[in-house]
Write an enzyme that holds these catalytic residues in place. Structure first.
Site, short mmCIF file in Angstrom:
data_model
loop_
_atom_site.label_atom_id
_atom_site.label_comp_id
_atom_site.label_asym_id
_atom_site.label_seq_id
_atom_site.Cartn_x
_atom_site.Cartn_y
_atom_site.Cartn_z
N CYS A 23 0.87 -1.21 0.53
CA CYS A 23 0.12 0.52 0.13
C CYS A 23 1.10 1.33 0.00
CB CYS A 23 -0.84 -0.08 1.09
SG CYS A 23 -0.42 -0.77 2.91
N HIS A 79 -1.95 0.81 7.84
CA HIS A 79 -2.70 0.72 6.04
C HIS A 79 -1.83 1.99 5.72
CE1 HIS A 79 -5.22 0.36 2.87
NE2 HIS A 79 -6.39 0.78 3.23
N ASP A 97 -8.70 6.02 -0.87
CA ASP A 97 -7.76 4.63 -0.17
C ASP A 97 -8.27 3.36 -1.62
OD1 ASP A 97 -7.42 2.81 0.77
OD2 ASP A 97 -8.82 2.69 2.51
#
Length: 221
Positions: A23, A79, A97
């Site tokens: 990520c 994250h 996101d």
């Protein structure tokens, strides 16, 4: 006159480079693309990279594509998302996101409600902390040689992206651990404008709690 579009554009997240479980690199490239295509400022000055983690590296987030549950909850070690806060604008900050099932992008307030779920009672070890880093500084300093994704025998825990690893401008090869290291002791004690301005100008940005997150973006210069 700015070339940035005046209204948020709903986008297809699949248009962006995305490698599962990487990520931080996905967001790095996402921010670059948003700046290049005019959705964000060309200098990326309206973008912030947000790392979400805690001391235990156990952070529950809802509405995640990787979940097998109906509520979409996943317990991540960390994250990373992008938040866009347009200067000289009354529009609400937007969250980008790539791993979320929510609209892309989503208003920060609804993202916090749906993904962070602050009203959900959690044990202390699952509290989420947020490191906010100004995108231009992130591009300059961040580096990852992907060592965190390798087993002791050298095999990958998840297939890496097809492009070369990200190297910092000063030649540093890996500092991801500095960005995801955070605890309650690291959070700002005050969100006064001077403190926020000074903190956000640092390489590693500023750490806040979920109760401070939305307020922080109203205090940014």
């Amino acid at each position: 006159m700015s070339g940035v579009t005046s209204e948020p554009i709903a986008m297809d997240a699949t248009r962006f480079q995305h490698t599962p479980y990487y990520c931080e690199e996905n967001v790095y490239l996402l921010c670059k693309t948003l700046c290049e295509n005019g959705v964000a400022e060309a200098t990326c000055s309206d973008l912030f990279v947000v790392f979400i983690s805690n001391e235990k590296k156990q952070v529950p987030l809802w509405h995640q594509k990787a979940s097998t549950r109906a509520d979409g909850v996943v317990l991540w070690d960390y994250h990373v998302i992008c938040v866009q806060r347009k200067k000289e604008s009354d529009s609400e900050p937007l969250v980008w996101d790539l791993d979320s099932t929510l609209p892309f992008p989503s208003p920060l307030a609804s993202y916090v409600t749906e993904t962070i779920q602050p009203s959900f009672q959690l044990f202390a070890e699952y509290q989420r902390f947020f490191r906010i880093v100004h995108a231009p500084l992130f591009f300059k300093h961040f580096a990852s040689d992907r060592r965190h994704m390798k087993e002791p025998d050298g095999s990958w825990t998840a297939q890496p992206p097809p492009y070369e690893p990200i190297v910092a401008q000063d030649g540093i090869l890996h500092n991801l651990s500095e960005y995801i290291a955070m605890s309650g002791a690291d959070t700002l004690s005050s969100l006064d404008p001077e403190t926020v301005t000074a903190a956000i100008s640092q390489k590693l940005g500023v750490v806040v709690s979920h109760t401070q997150l939305q307020d922080l973006f109203t205090k940014l210069p």
